[in-house]
Design a protein around this motif. Structure first.
Motif, PDB file in Angstrom:
ATOM      1  N   SER A  83      22.858  17.275  55.186  1.00 20.30           N
ATOM      2  CA  SER A  83      24.152  18.906  54.809  1.00 20.30           C
ATOM      3  C   SER A  83      23.823  19.854  55.312  1.00 20.30           C
ATOM      4  O   SER A  83      22.658  20.176  55.361  1.00 20.30           O
ATOM      5  CB  SER A  83      24.840  18.921  53.840  1.00 20.30           C
ATOM      6  OG  SER A  83      25.753  20.035  53.323  1.00 20.30           O
ATOM      7  N   ARG A  95      29.728  18.705  50.194  1.00 16.98           N
ATOM      8  CA  ARG A  95      28.856  19.795  50.420  1.00 16.98           C
ATOM      9  C   ARG A  95      29.066  19.825  52.342  1.00 16.98           C
ATOM     10  O   ARG A  95      28.691  18.719  52.976  1.00 16.98           O
ATOM     11  CB  ARG A  95      27.455  19.374  50.493  1.00 16.98           C
ATOM     12  CG  ARG A  95      27.858  18.247  49.201  1.00 16.98           C
ATOM     13  CD  ARG A  95      25.264  17.695  48.707  1.00 16.98           C
ATOM     14  NE  ARG A  95      24.343  18.065  49.635  1.00 16.98           N
ATOM     15  CZ  ARG A  95      24.918  16.541  50.131  1.00 16.98           C
ATOM     16  NH1 ARG A  95      25.151  16.097  49.734  1.00 16.98           N
ATOM     17  NH2 ARG A  95      23.443  16.832  50.405  1.00 16.98           N
ATOM     18  N   GLN A 151      34.016  14.432  51.999  1.00 14.56           N
ATOM     19  CA  GLN A 151      33.409  15.324  51.878  1.00 14.56           C
ATOM     20  C   GLN A 151      32.905  16.346  50.745  1.00 14.56           C
ATOM     21  O   GLN A 151      33.761  16.704  50.537  1.00 14.56           O
ATOM     22  CB  GLN A 151      32.388  16.010  53.055  1.00 14.56           C
ATOM     23  CG  GLN A 151      32.873  15.219  54.391  1.00 14.56           C
ATOM     24  CD  GLN A 151      31.498  14.228  54.872  1.00 14.56           C
ATOM     25  OE1 GLN A 151      30.917  14.209  54.200  1.00 14.56           O
ATOM     26  NE2 GLN A 151      31.782  13.384  55.504  1.00 14.56           N
ATOM     27  N   THR A 155      26.246  13.308  53.099  1.00 15.03           N
ATOM     28  CA  THR A 155      27.601  14.484  52.395  1.00 15.03           C
ATOM     29  C   THR A 155      28.525  14.167  51.771  1.00 15.03           C
ATOM     30  O   THR A 155      28.883  14.930  50.915  1.00 15.03           O
ATOM     31  CB  THR A 155      27.836  15.539  53.861  1.00 15.03           C
ATOM     32  OG1 THR A 155      28.627  14.694  54.783  1.00 15.03           O
ATOM     33  CG2 THR A 155      26.597  15.917  54.719  1.00 15.03           C
ATOM     34  N   THR A 209      24.105  17.566  61.438  1.00 10.92           N
ATOM     35  CA  THR A 209      24.362  17.979  60.370  1.00 10.92           C
ATOM     36  C   THR A 209      25.952  17.668  60.271  1.00 10.92           C
ATOM     37  O   THR A 209      26.770  18.099  61.378  1.00 10.92           O
ATOM     38  CB  THR A 209      24.995  19.375  59.514  1.00 10.92           C
ATOM     39  OG1 THR A 209      24.891  20.385  60.949  1.00 10.92           O
ATOM     40  CG2 THR A 209      23.280  20.347  58.590  1.00 10.92           C
TER      41      THR A 209
END
Length: 234
Positions: free
Chosen positions: A156, A190, A188, A118, A175
């Motif tokens: 993600s 996303r 991060q 991610t 996630t």
């Protein structure tokens, strides 16, 4: 069986020492049941801590992102399965996944294929030498993970809805990169809020910094759980 928010929230113990991790676990008490241990803590006594947590009845997500030749992956998975942890990550390369699935057979260990980190965006994926954009690469690896018999996928939350269509309802969809509204994204790229991630099809949410670095971790965790419960009942 319907999972509650408490079943779905995984607090990432991204901390430098076991002592600090123990303090967080103690502070969160019965509010949190599931913890992630990754590289930082693993190399500071975290593997023994993971065994202890599992032995105490907690669920542990061991985030090792394994990738090696088939035999090495298989032998590693065999030993990790004996630790009593609930989830283990490996990079979603077809041969590695097949070797891991065979090694974990009958153990109850849920193997998760890491699709695209991610922290990576399209330029990062290009720089790494892949011909696909992140979304396409995630979906391709999700298909390969399903074909290999993996227990779930890590991706993600932005890709969660599309991945869920590929892997169906039985596989876990975990996630990371979850940030409550208004929280700092950190490194991060996303990210998504807890409620939106659940609505998109995520089965488990990994939250680290917004809880473990909060001034009041228990208050932060309870707020996230409340947001998750609201999304699940809505």
């Amino acid at each position: 069986m319907t999972m509650s928010a408490r079943d779905r929230l995984i607090v990432g113990l991204d901390l430098p020492t076991v002592a600090e991790a123990e303090k967080i676990v103690s502070t969160l008490g019965d509010s949190v049941d599931f913890y992630k241990i990754g590289y930082q803590l693993a190399f500071a006594g975290g593997l023994e801590f993971a065994r202890d947590l599992a032995a105490s009845g907690r669920k542990v997500f061991l985030d090792m992102k394994l990738l090696d030749i088939d035999n090495t992956v298989a032998k590693g998975v065999e030993n990790i399965a004996k630790m009593g942890v609930s989830m283990l990550t490996l990079h979603a390369y077809p041969k590695a996944m097949k070797a891991a699935v065979e090694a974990a057979r009958g153990s109850g260990l849920c193997l998760l294929g890491v699709t695209v980190l991610t922290s990576m965006d399209e330029q990062d994926v290009i720089d790494a030498g892949y011909e696909y954009d992140p979304h396409t690469l995630v979906l391709r690896r999700a298909e390969q993970a399903r074909a290999a018999g993996m227990g779930g996928i890590v991706c993600s939350a932005e890709e969660a809805a599309a991945v869920r269509k590929i892997i169906g309802t039985d596989m876990a969809l975990v996630t990371p990169g979850i940030r409550p509204a208004g929280a700092d994204k950190g490194d991060q790229k996303r990210v998504m809020t807890p409620a939106d991630a659940l609505r998109a099809g995520s089965s488990h949410l990994v939250v680290a910094r917004p809880v473990v670095q909060a001034a009041e971790p228990l208050t932060a965790a309870r707020a996230i759980l409340a947001e998750m419960e609201s999304a699940l009942s809505g």
